[in-house]
Write a protein that holds these residues in place. Structure first.
Motif, mmCIF file in Angstrom:
data_model
loop_
_atom_site.group_PDB
_atom_site.id
_atom_site.type_symbol
_atom_site.label_atom_id
_atom_site.label_comp_id
_atom_site.label_asym_id
_atom_site.label_seq_id
_atom_site.Cartn_x
_atom_site.Cartn_y
_atom_site.Cartn_z
ATOM 1 N N GLU A 130 -7.968 -9.638 -4.449
ATOM 2 C CA GLU A 130 -7.683 -10.951 -3.854
ATOM 3 C C GLU A 130 -6.183 -11.121 -3.582
ATOM 4 O OE1 GLU A 130 -9.533 -15.037 -4.628
ATOM 5 O OE2 GLU A 130 -7.729 -15.128 -5.863
ATOM 6 N N VAL A 131 -5.389 -10.717 -4.561
ATOM 7 C CA VAL A 131 -3.943 -10.896 -4.460
ATOM 8 C C VAL A 131 -3.350 -10.019 -3.343
ATOM 9 C CG1 VAL A 131 -1.866 -10.242 -5.741
ATOM 10 C CG2 VAL A 131 -3.519 -11.800 -6.773
ATOM 11 N N ILE A 132 -3.813 -8.779 -3.260
ATOM 12 C CA ILE A 132 -3.302 -7.882 -2.212
ATOM 13 C C ILE A 132 -3.768 -8.369 -0.840
ATOM 14 C CG2 ILE A 132 -3.302 -5.525 -1.292
ATOM 15 C CD1 ILE A 132 -3.745 -4.530 -4.196
ATOM 16 N N ALA A 133 -5.041 -8.787 -0.764
ATOM 17 C CA ALA A 133 -5.583 -9.248 0.519
ATOM 18 C C ALA A 133 -4.845 -10.493 1.002
ATOM 19 C CB ALA A 133 -7.084 -9.532 0.393
ATOM 20 N N LEU A 134 -4.446 -11.347 0.076
ATOM 21 C CA LEU A 134 -3.669 -12.530 0.464
ATOM 22 C C LEU A 134 -2.328 -12.089 1.076
ATOM 23 C CD1 LEU A 134 -2.930 -15.521 0.599
ATOM 24 C CD2 LEU A 134 -2.328 -15.416 -1.846
ATOM 25 N N GLY A 135 -1.677 -11.122 0.442
ATOM 26 C CA GLY A 135 -0.422 -10.600 0.998
ATOM 27 C C GLY A 135 -0.645 -10.054 2.396
ATOM 28 N N TYR A 136 -1.721 -9.306 2.554
ATOM 29 C CA TYR A 136 -2.042 -8.716 3.861
ATOM 30 C C TYR A 136 -2.293 -9.807 4.906
ATOM 31 C CZ TYR A 136 -4.671 -6.266 7.459
ATOM 32 O OH TYR A 136 -5.114 -5.788 8.652
ATOM 33 N N ASP A 137 -3.040 -10.837 4.512
ATOM 34 C CA ASP A 137 -3.342 -11.916 5.458
ATOM 35 C C ASP A 137 -2.080 -12.674 5.865
ATOM 36 O OD1 ASP A 137 -5.942 -11.178 5.448
ATOM 37 O OD2 ASP A 137 -6.707 -12.935 4.367
ATOM 38 N N ILE A 138 -1.165 -12.836 4.934
ATOM 39 C CA ILE A 138 0.096 -13.519 5.269
ATOM 40 C C ILE A 138 0.890 -12.667 6.263
ATOM 41 C CG2 ILE A 138 2.353 -14.222 4.333
ATOM 42 C CD1 ILE A 138 0.792 -15.088 1.757
ATOM 43 N N LEU A 139 0.959 -11.364 6.016
ATOM 44 C CA LEU A 139 1.684 -10.478 6.938
ATOM 45 C C LEU A 139 1.012 -10.481 8.313
ATOM 46 C CD1 LEU A 139 2.384 -7.555 4.435
ATOM 47 C CD2 LEU A 139 4.027 -9.262 5.277
ATOM 48 N N THR A 140 -0.322 -10.558 8.322
ATOM 49 C CA THR A 140 -1.044 -10.622 9.593
ATOM 50 C C THR A 140 -0.728 -11.924 10.323
ATOM 51 O OG1 THR A 140 -2.819 -9.300 8.630
ATOM 52 C CG2 THR A 140 -3.347 -10.505 10.648
ATOM 53 N N ALA A 141 -0.782 -13.042 9.583
ATOM 54 C CA ALA A 141 -0.504 -14.344 10.210
ATOM 55 C C ALA A 141 0.932 -14.408 10.732
ATOM 56 C CB ALA A 141 -0.756 -15.471 9.210
ATOM 57 N N LEU A 142 1.824 -13.665 10.106
ATOM 58 C CA LEU A 142 3.219 -13.651 10.567
ATOM 59 C C LEU A 142 3.405 -12.688 11.741
ATOM 60 C CD1 LEU A 142 5.111 -13.673 7.142
ATOM 61 C CD2 LEU A 142 5.082 -15.500 8.863
ATOM 62 N N GLY A 143 2.334 -11.980 12.091
ATOM 63 C CA GLY A 143 2.416 -11.068 13.227
ATOM 64 C C GLY A 143 3.124 -9.766 12.918
ATOM 65 N N VAL A 144 3.236 -9.386 11.644
ATOM 66 C CA VAL A 144 3.964 -8.162 11.303
ATOM 67 C C VAL A 144 3.065 -7.087 10.686
ATOM 68 C CG1 VAL A 144 6.101 -9.480 10.995
ATOM 69 C CG2 VAL A 144 4.727 -8.911 8.985
ATOM 70 N N ALA A 145 1.752 -7.343 10.654
ATOM 71 C CA ALA A 145 0.852 -6.380 10.004
ATOM 72 C C ALA A 145 0.967 -4.985 10.620
ATOM 73 C CB ALA A 145 -0.592 -6.878 10.056
ATOM 74 N N ASP A 146 1.210 -4.932 11.942
ATOM 75 C CA ASP A 146 1.311 -3.626 12.602
ATOM 76 C C ASP A 146 2.616 -2.898 12.261
ATOM 77 O OD1 ASP A 146 -1.095 -4.021 13.738
ATOM 78 O OD2 ASP A 146 -0.322 -4.645 15.707
ATOM 79 N N LEU A 147 3.562 -3.620 11.708
ATOM 80 C CA LEU A 147 4.854 -3.006 11.392
ATOM 81 C C LEU A 147 4.919 -2.502 9.958
ATOM 82 C CD1 LEU A 147 7.225 -5.711 12.996
ATOM 83 C CD2 LEU A 147 6.560 -3.494 13.957
ATOM 84 N N VAL A 148 3.896 -2.816 9.159
ATOM 85 C CA VAL A 148 3.960 -2.458 7.749
ATOM 86 C C VAL A 148 2.806 -1.547 7.341
ATOM 87 C CG1 VAL A 148 5.112 -4.629 7.135
ATOM 88 C CG2 VAL A 148 2.621 -4.457 6.949
ATOM 89 N N GLN A 149 3.031 -0.871 6.232
ATOM 90 C CA GLN A 149 2.016 0.016 5.657
ATOM 91 C C GLN A 149 1.827 -0.381 4.222
ATOM 92 O OE1 GLN A 149 2.522 4.065 5.418
ATOM 93 N NE2 GLN A 149 2.620 4.456 7.618
ATOM 94 N N LEU A 150 0.597 -0.358 3.756
ATOM 95 C CA LEU A 150 0.334 -0.656 2.349
ATOM 96 C C LEU A 150 0.173 0.655 1.580
ATOM 97 C CD1 LEU A 150 -0.488 -2.373 -0.108
ATOM 98 C CD2 LEU A 150 -2.800 -2.492 0.857
#
Ligand code: ATP
Ligand code: MG
Length: 431
Positions: free
Chosen positions: A159-179
């Motif tokens: 849940e905690v990691i997915a929340l981080g991922y969703d925030i990065l997605t909402a900020l439009g930077v998910a494509d710039l980062v790697q987990l």
């Protein structure tokens, strides 16, 4: 009084200009554009965190030094080199918080919040570390973060990691980062691993940095986190944690990975990923980017089941993360600008009070309104352009004597005369 100040006697003569005062190295001012970016990052995170049940909390910016010493460990880089520590007037040793988790856990213990578990908190605010300033590395920086206390299940990590991922997605930077994720295992796995690691490192101790030679006795796992280039070469050859995991630790990690996969959160295993803090166990993770040069970590965290007890509270598992607001603010697209204002300008002299009264009335009705404080009409209209005003309201003149104002659409240049008592409804189109 002034005479008592150190250095006051050497004050420059009044006629000589004083040296300009500068911001402290490693700090920066958040002027309007930068602030807008920060707000965007923080508000997006706060909104999404709230949706997952993480309510916003705030803890003090300084704590007793012991709070950080006990939670981060005296051998950590943060505690041994980076803290802003001072004695206050009462003689207590206080420290400006270098990170958020220790304070949240201290608040959890002080507030006896273990009676209503799980506890879920979101925080944002400034952190202080005495590091070498460079792009994306400041001495006062800002973090957003979440902590989830009281859930020992791998689902909590997900849940905690997915929340981080969703925030990065909402900020439009998910494509710039790697987990990247890893497991540090449970206590038993760590004991097995520590022994293997020490055996290996002893064989190479002459090639380790001075700091790491000390850590070899006191806290060998931390050597894996060293950024020293000579240490890095030794670490490359170190045994992997995965070979020391107990079955229970392996199962825990498998469930975390399954959960992330089920949620469509892509990740890479990185056996070299360790968190530099003593209380971490099981899951460690980090979202990194190549877009910021060497300051690649944007959001990092993990599980810290031993922390609450280490700070004197009842044994309570925990998992969380923190992200650097400055680094995220550099990655996001330009946020929307401020609302375009209406500008009010007088057509003749002596109307200052009228201008202000109208401005205040419109502001109370929800419009964004600017008034120039001085200057002729030409100057005021120039300023309206610079403010990117949506419309200008010109009062006074012959229209004023007819109980009307001139409203100029700053986009089309079109001007119309509008009776003052229907001004509000006319202005609706410019909201
Ligand atoms: P780094 O490897 O960059 O030193 P860290 O491991 O010290 O990061 P954490 O303690 O995990 O960082 O803090 C979480 C996040 O806070 C980091 O991922 C980073 O985005 C941000 N951060 C940490 N230190 C700084 C700093 N001095 N200036 C700006 N942001 C920072
Ligand atoms: Mg650091």
């Amino acid at each position: 009084m002034a005479g008592a100040l150190p250095g006051a006697a050497a004050a420059p003569a009044a006629s000589r200009p004083r040296a300009a005062i500068e911001a402290v190295r490693g700090t920066h001012d958040l002027l309007a554009d930068a602030m807008r970016r920060h707000r965007k990052v923080e508000e997006t995170a706060a909104t999404l965190a709230a949706r997952s049940g993480f309510a916003e909390i705030a803890t003090p910016i300084f704590e007793f030094t012991e709070v950080f010493g006990r939670s981060l460990g005296d051998t950590s880089d943060i505690v041994s080199k980076e803290m802003y520590t001072f004695a206050d007037k009462g003689g207590d040793s206080l420290t400006l918080r270098p990170e958020g988790t220790a304070g949240v856990v201290r608040a959890f213990i002080s507030g006896r919040l273990h009676q209503q578990l799980p506890f879920k908190g979101f925080y944002r605010g400034p952190m202080f570390r005495h590091e070498r300033p460079q792009k994306g590395r400041l001495r006062q920086f800002h973090q957003i973060g979440v902590e989830l206390l009281g859930a020992a299940e791998p689902l909590a990590d997900v849940e905690v990691i997915a929340l981080g991922y969703d925030i990065l997605t909402a900020l439009g930077v998910a494509d710039l980062v790697q987990l990247e994720i890893n497991t540090l295992g449970d206590g038993e796995s760590r004991d097995i691993y520590r022994q293997r690691l020490v055996d290996y490192l002893r064989g190479h101790s002459e090639r380790l940095s001075e700091d790491s030679q000390l850590r070899l006795e006191r806290n060998p796992l931390r050597i894996l986190d060293s950024k020293d280039p000579t240490d890095r070469a030794v670490i490359e050859g170190a045994p992997a944690m995965s070979a020391s995991l107990t079955d229970a630790a392996k199962q825990f990690f498998d469930r975390v990975c399954e959960g992330l996969t089920a949620l469509g959160v892509a990740f890479q295993l990185n056996e070299r990923l360790v968190r530099g803090l003593d209380y971490y166990c099981h899951t460690a993770f980090e979202f990194t980017t190549d877009a910021l040069g060497s300051q690649g970590a944007v959001l990092a965290g993990g599980r810290y089941d031993g922390l609450v007890a280490a700070l004197g509270g009842p044994a309570t598992p925990g998992v969380g993360w923190a992200a650097g607001v400055e680094r995220l603010a550099m990655l996001i697209a330009e946020p929307d600008g401020a609302k375009r204002p209406l500008v009010i300008a007088p057509l003749d002299d002596g109307r200052d009070v009228e201008v202000l009264t109208l401005a205040q009335r419109l502001r109370r009705a929800g419009f964004t309104v600017e008034v120039g404080f001085s200057g002729n009409l030409g100057k005021r209209m120039k300023r309206a352009n610079r403010l990117n005003a949506r419309a200008a309201i010109l009062i006074g003149g012959t229209e004023g004597s007819r109980g009307a104002a001139v409203v100029r659409d700053m986009e089309t240049g079109e001007q119309v005369e509008v009776p003052l008592d229907s001004l509000d409804s006319h202005l609706e189109r410019f909201r």
